[in-house]
Design an enzyme around this catalytic site. Structure first.
Site, PDB file in Angstrom:
ATOM      1  CD  GLU A 235      24.258 -31.603  70.666  1.00  9.62           C
ATOM      2  OE1 GLU A 235      23.212 -32.291  70.744  1.00  9.62           O
ATOM      3  OE2 GLU A 235      25.190 -31.722  71.480  1.00  9.62           O
TER       4      GLU A 235
ATOM      5  CG  PHE B 295      33.977 -32.766  70.249  1.00  6.99           C
ATOM      6  CD1 PHE B 295      35.317 -33.091  70.014  1.00  6.99           C
ATOM      7  CD2 PHE B 295      33.589 -32.482  71.552  1.00  6.99           C
ATOM      8  CE1 PHE B 295      36.230 -33.124  71.045  1.00  6.99           C
ATOM      9  CE2 PHE B 295      34.506 -32.511  72.591  1.00  6.99           C
ATOM     10  CZ  PHE B 295      35.830 -32.830  72.343  1.00  6.99           C
TER      11      PHE B 295
ATOM     12  CG  ASP C  61      33.491 -35.822  65.386  1.00 12.15           C
ATOM     13  OD1 ASP C  61      34.011 -36.664  64.652  1.00 12.15           O
ATOM     14  OD2 ASP C  61      34.145 -34.893  65.924  1.00 12.15           O
ATOM     15  CG  PHE C  62      28.929 -33.754  69.251  1.00 17.82           C
ATOM     16  CD1 PHE C  62      29.591 -34.963  69.137  1.00 17.82           C
ATOM     17  CD2 PHE C  62      29.155 -32.978  70.385  1.00 17.82           C
ATOM     18  CE1 PHE C  62      30.480 -35.398  70.114  1.00 17.82           C
ATOM     19  CE2 PHE C  62      30.032 -33.406  71.366  1.00 17.82           C
ATOM     20  CZ  PHE C  62      30.698 -34.615  71.235  1.00 17.82           C
ATOM     21  CB  ILE C  63      26.943 -31.143  62.962  1.00 17.29           C
ATOM     22  CG1 ILE C  63      27.735 -31.887  61.893  1.00 17.29           C
ATOM     23  CG2 ILE C  63      27.746 -30.019  63.596  1.00 17.29           C
ATOM     24  CD1 ILE C  63      28.109 -30.992  60.732  1.00 17.29           C
TER      25      ILE C  63
ATOM     26  CG  HIS D  86      34.722 -36.987  70.944  1.00 15.81           C
ATOM     27  ND1 HIS D  86      34.123 -38.231  71.011  1.00 15.81           N
ATOM     28  CD2 HIS D  86      34.017 -36.188  71.780  1.00 15.81           C
ATOM     29  CE1 HIS D  86      33.109 -38.173  71.865  1.00 15.81           C
ATOM     30  NE2 HIS D  86      33.024 -36.946  72.342  1.00 15.81           N
TER      31      HIS D  86
END
Ligand SMILES: Cc1ncc(C[n+]2csc(CCOP(=O)(O)OP(=O)(O)O)c2C)c(N)n1
Lengths: 347, 333
Positions: free
Chosen positions: B70, B93, B95-97, B139
């Protein structure tokens, strides 16, 4: 600045002049910082001029460069004007970034300087992104990204290496291994001797070269650039080099000895050695060298004068350029700030 | 692209949020050669099937898979945007940032400013947020406040299919970096969407989805639908005005203030954690500039500062829904 053709004697002189200009610039910044004229943090690159001029000398004006917190040399090599670069360090309105970037964030897109990035490792995805544009538009330019040996321990660097390798992007990664990351010696940071060995794990070529020899660096980067433009993807070039100054100005340097610094300075200086070579091969005379020295000295004296005499950046610009299409919030806050009144007084 | 929906005479078509976003992407790709999409599984459109079919239509040059990285995706998009592309990058998702937060916060958001306005960063970063799928804490988050708090980023979070299409198009056309949040539980929600290719929704413009007299409910994403159903349920008892702000930053303060001036009461319904968030911002703006128009203390409906749990019963416990909105409305009436 234009590509340097090292087969042409006159252009070898140009390489020397650029290295001298960087040295003189960094010395001037160090002195003016010590005088308290330049605010903030500055990270100088004396000793690393061979890498900057060798690598950027392989590029045309259309190629892009991204850099690190130690970016003055790269920026000058790319063609930034010393006057405006210094003015930016002074926080003046004539600076490249309206006084909002300073030493650590200088950019000038018109000459392909995509920016200094002091978040260690961050420039690598960005430079890779420029290569996405080059590939997408089938351009005849490529992207070169500088990073330090310390940055190689950052996760986002490896993400970018891998993306560049799998997409075969036209980018050259130049690792300036100056043997320290802040106060941490190279051996404590990495378990391998040559960082270029990492290239193998991405399936791309890697080469470790002597960063104190401008022509060696240039040859490696020129070749890497050819590969990039031929659609063969990225290359990792590691240039072993050394910085004479502390990590930042004011660094007490408890992590190394004065003897060590002195040894590099006297035996492996990229400028002195190149002067010797150009004298020996008859490209230059002692007088020519003295002339070059005088000319960069006066260029820098003028730059200091320009920076000193420029106006401080206007306070108004502090609110500009957050967005291209402004957000009303910023205008509203700005109005309140301008009134210097608490919010309730509007009623 | 499924085009099974009926088109009526006014040039609208009934479609889902998912289809509306896809249609917006598609139109902008057709209109501008510099728009490219990339992300993980982008070629198959696998992540929530939003980009389904675009690879077949536009080919690999314009729709590309990236390795799972990412930071390189977002950073690469910023570098590409600064040099002339208009990339739309998917982070799946939201949340992955966390793993690309540096590129979001320090590069996407600050580059233009630091460089004294020299660069433009026309990048769109898409991510899904929201609970309701038993996807558990990593997630199901709603993080738009976090991004809206960062200077230099615009943040979009539409609640209807029409807004979704209009805003994805405006986001792509914007020369500023935009984080585009899609709520995963409303992907299938359907509604009328203008088919006109010139249709866009400007960033920073709210929509009054239901006109009312007694209370203003500012509701985002999934909670917009919940608020509208509350408004229906209370018909006869109370007249509820429902506003979809559509963009989180910039926020259309004016529309909200005007509404509160009329109703005198405010409820903010948003799936973010309640502390220090979107709710607080809306409330602060109304209090700063419209304090004397309020007849009751404003109320917030959101997640009570917990991560989202897995078990459906537990998840239902923390996620706000229509009954929560209704209770808040009744408190301010
Ligand atoms: C993400 C991040 N971590 C830490 C720092 C603090 N820092 C600034 S420069 C630096 C050392 C970088 O070393 P290297 O990459 O080898 O470059 P050099 O200073 O040797 O040129 C560190 C740790 C930072 N700026 N960014």
């Amino acid at each position: 600045m234009a590509q340097i053709d090292f087969n042409e004697p006159r252009e070898r002189t140009e390489a020397l002049r650029r290295m001298m200009l960087i040295r003189e610039f960094e010395d001037a910044v160090g002195d003016r910082f010590a005088d308290g004229e330049i605010p903030g943090f500055v990270h100088l690159s004396q000793g690393q001029e061979g890498v900057a001029v060798g690598a950027v000398g392989a590029l045309t004006e259309d190629d892009y460069v991204t850099s690190t917190h130690r970016a003055h040399g790269h920026s000058l090599a790319k063609g930034l004007d010393p006057d405006r670069l210094l003015a930016e360090l002074y926080g003046k309105e004539t600076g490249y970034c309206d006084g909002k970037g300073g030493s650590m964030h200088v950019a000038s897109l018109e000459v392909g300087m995509l920016g200094a990035q002091p978040i260690v490792g961050a420039s690598v995805p960005l430079g890779t992104g420029a290569a996405i544009t080059a590939q997408y538009t089938d351009a005849d330019w490529m992207s070169l990204t500088f990073l330090g040996d310390g940055a190689v321990a950052e996760g986002q660097v490896h993400e970018a290496f891998n993306l560049a390798a799998t997409w075969e992007l036209p980018v050259v990664f130049v690792i300036e291994n100056n043997l320290y990351s802040e106060g941490m010696p190279f051996d404590d940071q990495h378990n391998i001797e040559d960082l270029a060995d990492m290239a193998a794990s991405y399936g791309v070529p890697g080469e470790t070269v002597d960063g104190q020899d401008v022509e060696t660096v240039n040859a490696a980067v020129s070749q890497a650039r050819e590969r990039a433009l031929d659609g063969e993807g990225p290359t990792l070039v590691e240039a072993k080099t050394y910085r004479y100054r502390g990590h930042f100005e004011g660094d007490q340097e408890p992590y190394r000895t004065a003897e060590e610094v002195d040894e590099w300075r006297t035996e492996r200086d990229p400028i002195d050695n190149y002067v010797d070579e150009l004298l020996e091969t008859g490209v230059l005379t002692e007088d020519d060298v003295a002339d070059l020295e005088r000319s960069v000295e006066s260029e820098l004296a003028d730059a200091v004068e320009f920076a000193r005499e420029s106006e401080t950046a206007s306070k108004d610009v502090a609110f500009d350029d957050v967005f291209v299409e402004p957000a009303p919030e910023i205008a509203a806050h700005r109005e309140r700030v301008a009134r210097r009144e608490p919010n309730w007084s509007v009623y | 692209m499924s085009r099974t929906q009926s088109t009526n005479e006014n040039g609208t078509e009934t479609m889902s949020v998912r289809e509306a976003i896809r249609e917006g992407l598609r139109e902008e790709m057709q209109a501008d050669e510099m728009v490219m999409l990339y992300g993980q599984d982008e070629e198959s459109g696998e992540s929530f099937e939003v980009t389904d079919g675009l690879y077949e239509e536009f080919g690999q040059r314009r729709v590309r898979n990236t390795p799972i990285s990412e930071a390189a995706q977002v950073g690469g998009a910023v570098g590409a945007a600064a040099t002339g592309l208009r990339p739309v990058v998917e982070v799946s998702f939201s949340d992955f940032i966390g793993v690309c937060f540096d590129q979001l916060m320090n590069q996407a958001g600050k580059t233009r400013y630091m460089f004294g306005g020299e660069s433009r960063v026309p990048v769109v970063m898409r991510a899904t947020e929201g609970g309701g799928k038993s996807a558990a804490a990593q997630h199901s988050g709603t993080v738009h406040t976090l991004v809206a708090h960062l200077p230099g980023l615009k943040v979009v979070a539409p609640g209807t299919p029409a807004a979704s299409k209009g805003l994805i198009k405006a986001s792509i056309r914007s020369d500023d970096p935009v984080m585009f949040f899609e709520n995963k539980t409303i992907y299938n929600e359907r509604g009328p969407v203008p088919t006109d290719e010139s249709y866009t929704v400007p960033l920073g413009e709210a929509s009054v989805e239901r006109v009312g007299e007694d209370v203003t409910v500012v509701a985002t994403q999934r909670l917009l639908g919940e608020a509208l159903s509350v408004a229906d349920g209370l018909a006869g008892e109370a007249s509820v005005e429902v506003i979809d702000p559509r963009t989180i930053y910039p926020l259309d303060t004016e529309t909200i203030l005007e509404s509160v001036e009329k109703t005198g009461a405010l409820v903010i319904a948003d799936e973010s954690p309640m502390s220090y968030g979107f709710h607080a911002e809306v409330m602060a703006r109304v209090v700063e500039d419209g304090f004397f128009t309020l007849d009751a203390p404003p109320q917030r409906v959101g997640v009570p500062d917990t991560p989202i749990p897995f078990a459906p019963d537990l998840e239902g416990e923390v996620l706000p829904d229509a009954p929560d909105v209704e209770r808040a409305v009744k408190r301010v009436l």
